[in-house]
Every structure is written in structure tokens, then in C-alpha cells.
Design a protein around this motif. Structure first.
Motif, PDB file in Angstrom:
ATOM      1  N   GLN A  68      -0.466  11.372   7.627  1.00 43.88           N
ATOM      2  CA  GLN A  68       0.903  11.224   7.146  1.00 43.88           C
ATOM      3  C   GLN A  68       1.887  11.033   8.308  1.00 43.88           C
ATOM      4  O   GLN A  68       3.043  11.442   8.241  1.00 43.88           O
ATOM      5  N   LEU A  69       1.434  10.370   9.348  1.00 45.07           N
ATOM      6  CA  LEU A  69       2.252  10.224  10.551  1.00 45.07           C
ATOM      7  C   LEU A  69       3.488   9.353  10.328  1.00 45.07           C
ATOM      8  O   LEU A  69       4.457   9.449  11.084  1.00 45.07           O
ATOM      9  N   GLY A  70       3.470   8.510   9.303  1.00 45.28           N
ATOM     10  CA  GLY A  70       4.612   7.626   9.081  1.00 45.28           C
ATOM     11  C   GLY A  70       5.540   8.062   7.961  1.00 45.28           C
ATOM     12  O   GLY A  70       6.480   7.336   7.614  1.00 45.28           O
ATOM     13  N   VAL A  71       5.317   9.258   7.417  1.00 44.43           N
ATOM     14  CA  VAL A  71       6.088   9.701   6.243  1.00 44.43           C
ATOM     15  C   VAL A  71       7.579   9.769   6.539  1.00 44.43           C
ATOM     16  O   VAL A  71       8.410   9.412   5.681  1.00 44.43           O
ATOM     17  N   HIS A  72       7.951  10.216   7.737  1.00 45.95           N
ATOM     18  CA  HIS A  72       9.376  10.367   8.063  1.00 45.95           C
ATOM     19  C   HIS A  72      10.126   9.040   8.017  1.00 45.95           C
ATOM     20  O   HIS A  72      11.346   9.012   7.834  1.00 45.95           O
ATOM     21  N   LYS A  73       9.403   7.930   8.152  1.00 43.95           N
ATOM     22  CA  LYS A  73      10.052   6.626   8.154  1.00 43.95           C
ATOM     23  C   LYS A  73      10.596   6.248   6.775  1.00 43.95           C
ATOM     24  O   LYS A  73      11.591   5.528   6.667  1.00 43.95           O
ATOM     25  N   TYR A  74       9.929   6.735   5.726  1.00 45.27           N
ATOM     26  CA  TYR A  74      10.355   6.389   4.370  1.00 45.27           C
ATOM     27  C   TYR A  74      11.763   6.902   4.099  1.00 45.27           C
ATOM     28  O   TYR A  74      12.596   6.197   3.508  1.00 45.27           O
ATOM     29  N   LYS A  75      12.040   8.118   4.508  1.00 45.16           N
ATOM     30  CA  LYS A  75      13.372   8.689   4.305  1.00 45.16           C
ATOM     31  C   LYS A  75      14.423   7.868   5.038  1.00 45.16           C
ATOM     32  O   LYS A  75      15.515   7.600   4.499  1.00 45.16           O
ATOM     33  N   LYS A  76      14.102   7.441   6.263  1.00 40.85           N
ATOM     34  CA  LYS A  76      15.045   6.641   7.036  1.00 40.85           C
ATOM     35  C   LYS A  76      15.291   5.274   6.399  1.00 40.85           C
ATOM     36  O   LYS A  76      16.343   4.666   6.611  1.00 40.85           O
ATOM     37  N   LEU A  77      14.304   4.794   5.650  1.00 46.94           N
ATOM     38  CA  LEU A  77      14.435   3.509   4.951  1.00 46.94           C
ATOM     39  C   LEU A  77      15.005   3.675   3.544  1.00 46.94           C
ATOM     40  O   LEU A  77      15.085   2.703   2.788  1.00 46.94           O
ATOM     41  N   ASN A  78      15.363   4.919   3.198  1.00 48.89           N
ATOM     42  CA  ASN A  78      15.858   5.246   1.850  1.00 48.89           C
ATOM     43  C   ASN A  78      14.822   4.896   0.782  1.00 48.89           C
ATOM     44  O   ASN A  78      15.152   4.389  -0.291  1.00 48.89           O
ATOM     45  N   ARG A  79      13.565   5.185   1.109  1.00 50.34           N
ATOM     46  CA  ARG A  79      12.475   4.962   0.174  1.00 50.34           C
ATOM     47  C   ARG A  79      11.724   6.266  -0.053  1.00 50.34           C
ATOM     48  O   ARG A  79      11.699   7.137   0.827  1.00 50.34           O
ATOM     49  N   GLU A  80      11.121   6.377  -1.218  1.00 49.88           N
ATOM     50  CA  GLU A  80      10.355   7.580  -1.529  1.00 49.88           C
ATOM     51  C   GLU A  80       8.898   7.383  -1.146  1.00 49.88           C
ATOM     52  O   GLU A  80       8.290   6.351  -1.456  1.00 49.88           O
ATOM     53  N   CYS A 139       0.845  -1.198   0.000  1.00 52.93           N
ATOM     54  CA  CYS A 139       0.000   0.000   0.000  1.00 52.93           C
ATOM     55  C   CYS A 139       0.879   1.247   0.000  1.00 52.93           C
ATOM     56  O   CYS A 139       1.728   1.401   0.885  1.00 52.93           O
ATOM     57  N   PRO A 140       0.706   2.139  -0.970  1.00 51.21           N
ATOM     58  CA  PRO A 140       1.585   3.316  -1.050  1.00 51.21           C
ATOM     59  C   PRO A 140       1.409   4.291   0.099  1.00 51.21           C
ATOM     60  O   PRO A 140       2.261   5.146   0.317  1.00 51.21           O
ATOM     61  N   TRP A 141       0.320   4.185   0.862  1.00 49.46           N
ATOM     62  CA  TRP A 141       0.067   5.074   1.995  1.00 49.46           C
ATOM     63  C   TRP A 141       0.466   4.455   3.330  1.00 49.46           C
ATOM     64  O   TRP A 141       0.242   5.045   4.375  1.00 49.46           O
ATOM     65  N   CYS A 142       1.067   3.287   3.310  1.00 44.94           N
ATOM     66  CA  CYS A 142       1.352   2.550   4.541  1.00 44.94           C
ATOM     67  C   CYS A 142       2.057   3.442   5.565  1.00 44.94           C
ATOM     68  O   CYS A 142       3.097   4.052   5.276  1.00 44.94           O
ATOM     69  N   ALA A 143       1.496   3.528   6.764  1.00 45.49           N
ATOM     70  CA  ALA A 143       2.064   4.364   7.821  1.00 45.49           C
ATOM     71  C   ALA A 143       3.189   3.652   8.572  1.00 45.49           C
ATOM     72  O   ALA A 143       3.895   4.274   9.362  1.00 45.49           O
ATOM     73  N   ASN A 144       3.328   2.354   8.312  1.00 42.94           N
ATOM     74  CA  ASN A 144       4.401   1.574   8.945  1.00 42.94           C
ATOM     75  C   ASN A 144       5.190   0.823   7.872  1.00 42.94           C
ATOM     76  O   ASN A 144       5.131  -0.412   7.792  1.00 42.94           O
ATOM     77  N   PRO A 145       5.927   1.552   7.030  1.00 42.28           N
ATOM     78  CA  PRO A 145       6.640   0.889   5.934  1.00 42.28           C
ATOM     79  C   PRO A 145       7.676  -0.114   6.417  1.00 42.28           C
ATOM     80  O   PRO A 145       8.046  -1.032   5.677  1.00 42.28           O
TER      81      PRO A 145
END
Length: 270
Positions: A226-238, A51-57
């Protein structure tokens, strides 16, 4: 103390189950969400949906990974999980709470999930499972036959859109929830409502109608955030949905009331 053969066999079975290992990424105690009462939520790692909106990537991969400086994922035994879960049995009894097995997707680790369910059941602990239902029915029926409560996510009724967004179609998912509804389980269907993707009145209405037809009486709408957006950057994902803004909750509440009145299904906005 005297043990007969059956006692010894049961003791050995408990020991074996307690040593079964699974991959988790978090255990959250004292939760008031994801099931009734005060609950302990065990988050398993790995999910077949993307899911592209996943809050827990960090929940999606079935491997231990790095999220910034943090290691995400831990191999743990059923026994060690239950040692944590059992600490709060008094709170479960008083509040009607218990254990919720979440993810990721618990159905991706069926042996571990089944052992957790069996151990919780032997302790008299209420059990809820959160699932998107993408698994063989034979696995689901065996896993969920002894749970008290199922939180079942339906992303969209549109099969083509489902495959485009999540990477799999929803035919298996919808058939599984139909089958599950025949097992007299307490089921709540949930929709993560994403503006511009699945927030149309038609999709919400069709989901409620589907629930009504298979005698599921409660539908929860989960507004986008968008509470989980910051996690994507930490995972090196867009993060692909930066253009999406949270929906108008007042409109969602209004839609929910109309749908509830027309379909006869309880519709709640969280």
C-alpha cells in the motif's frame, strides 16, 4: 567533414525524432529494478487500465494534473529525455543495464515511445519496455521489434474479472503476448498479486501454464503493498482497497515453488 545524401537524411531524421514530444511524470536514474543491471526508467503518463490497487495513480490520467501541491506530468522532447539517459551509459555498459520505458502505459504514446526506442538503439543502449499489452497488435509489433527486454503484466487469466476490475477484458492482452512470444524477445511475465482478487493458486498456476505453453520461461510475482495509498488523497480520489492487507509472503513463496516444479517455469517472488 564530408556528408553524402544518406548522411544528411539520417542527420535530419535524428533531429526530427529528438523534437518529438511526450507526456511523462518521472525519470528515475540508478534503478536496479525493471530490467537487468543499472537502469534509467522513464515513466510515461496515461494508462487504459484502471487497476484499483495501482500504486502510481498519478500515472493513469493522460493529462497534467495536481497531486496536492505537486504538478504531475511534464511535456518533454525525446532529445531532452535522451540527454538524461545518456549520462549513465558507462554504468549501463558495466552492469548490463540501460533504458526502461514504463508508465502508465508506454503503448498509449506510440510515436514518442518509438522515437525513444530508436534513439536509444542508435546510442547502443539496452532497452526494456514495461507494458500491460492493451493495444492493437500492429502498434505493438512495430514498437517492440527493436527492444531487448519486455516486462509484460498479466493481472488475471479470468476475462470477466479482468473487465470488472480493470475496465477492459484480457482477450487482446493475452493474444498480444502470444504474438509477441513468437518474435524471439526476452519476455518476463509479472503478476501484481492482490489478496482476494488474483492470488488464488489456480490463477497463478494457470498463468504459469499459459507462459509455459507459449515458451515464456520466467514469471515474477509482485506481492501487494500500500505504498501509494497516500497519493489517492492528494488526487482527491478514494482508494478502494483499504480493507486489503499484504499477503503472507511465505505462502506466496511456497506456491511459487509448487508452480515452478509443476509447470517448468521459473517463478520468482519479489
Amino acid at each position: 567533414m564530408h556528408f553524402n545524401c544518406n548522411d544528411i537524411e539520417k542527420t535530419d531524421e535524428v533531429k526530427i525524432k529528438s523534437k518529438i514530444e511526450g507526456l511523462i511524470y518521472n525519470i528515475q536514474r540508478y534503478s536496479l529494478h525493471d530490467g537487468p543491471g543499472i537502469r534509467t526508467i522513464v515513466f510515461l503518463k496515461g494508462c487504459p487500465l484502471k487497476c484499483p490497487w495501482c500504486a502510481n495513480p498519478e500515472s493513469q490520467s493522460s493529462h497534467i494534473e495536481k497531486m496536492g501541491e505537486e504538478q504531475v506530468g511534464k511535456i518533454i522532447t525525446v532529445g531532452d529525455v535522451m540527454d538524461i539517459v545518456k549520462r549513465d551509459k558507462a554504468f549501463y555498459r558495466r552492469s548490463g543495464g540501460g533504458l526502461t520505458i514504463s508508465g502508465g502505459e508506454p503503448l498509449m504514446q506510440p510515436v514518442f515511445t518509438k522515437a525513444l526506442i530508436d534513439e536509444a538503439r542508435s546510442e547502443g543502449i539496452n532497452i526494456a519496455v514495461e507494458t500491460s499489452g492493451f493495444q492493437k497488435w500492429e502498434v505493438i509489433s512495430e514498437l517492440l521489434k527493436d527492444v531487448d527486454y519486455v516486462l509484460f503484466d498479466i493481472k488475471t487469466m479470468d476475462s470477466d474479472l479482468h473487465e470488472e476490475l480493470m475496465g477492459v477484458d484480457n482477450e487482446v492482452i493475452l493474444q498480444n503476448i502470444k504474438n509477441l512470444s513468437c518474435l524471439n524477445k526476452q519476455i518476463t511475465v509479472r503478476i501484481p498479486v492482490i489478496p482476494g482478487y488474483n492470488d488464488s493458486f489456480q490463477n497463478l498456476f494457470e498463468t504459469a501454464k499459459f507462459c509455459h505453453d507459449i515458451e515464456i520461461r520466467e514469471l515474477h510475482l509482485l506481492p501487494y503493498h500500500q505504498l501509494g495509498v497516500h497519493k489517492y488523497k492528494k488526487l482527491n480520489r478514494e482508494y478502494m482497497l483499504n480493507h486489503i492487507k499484504p499477503d503472507n509472503k511465505d505462502k506466496l513463496i511456497s506456491d511459487a515453488k509448487k508452480i515452478q516444479d509443476e509447470c517448468g517455469v521459473i517463478v520468482k517472488v519479489h
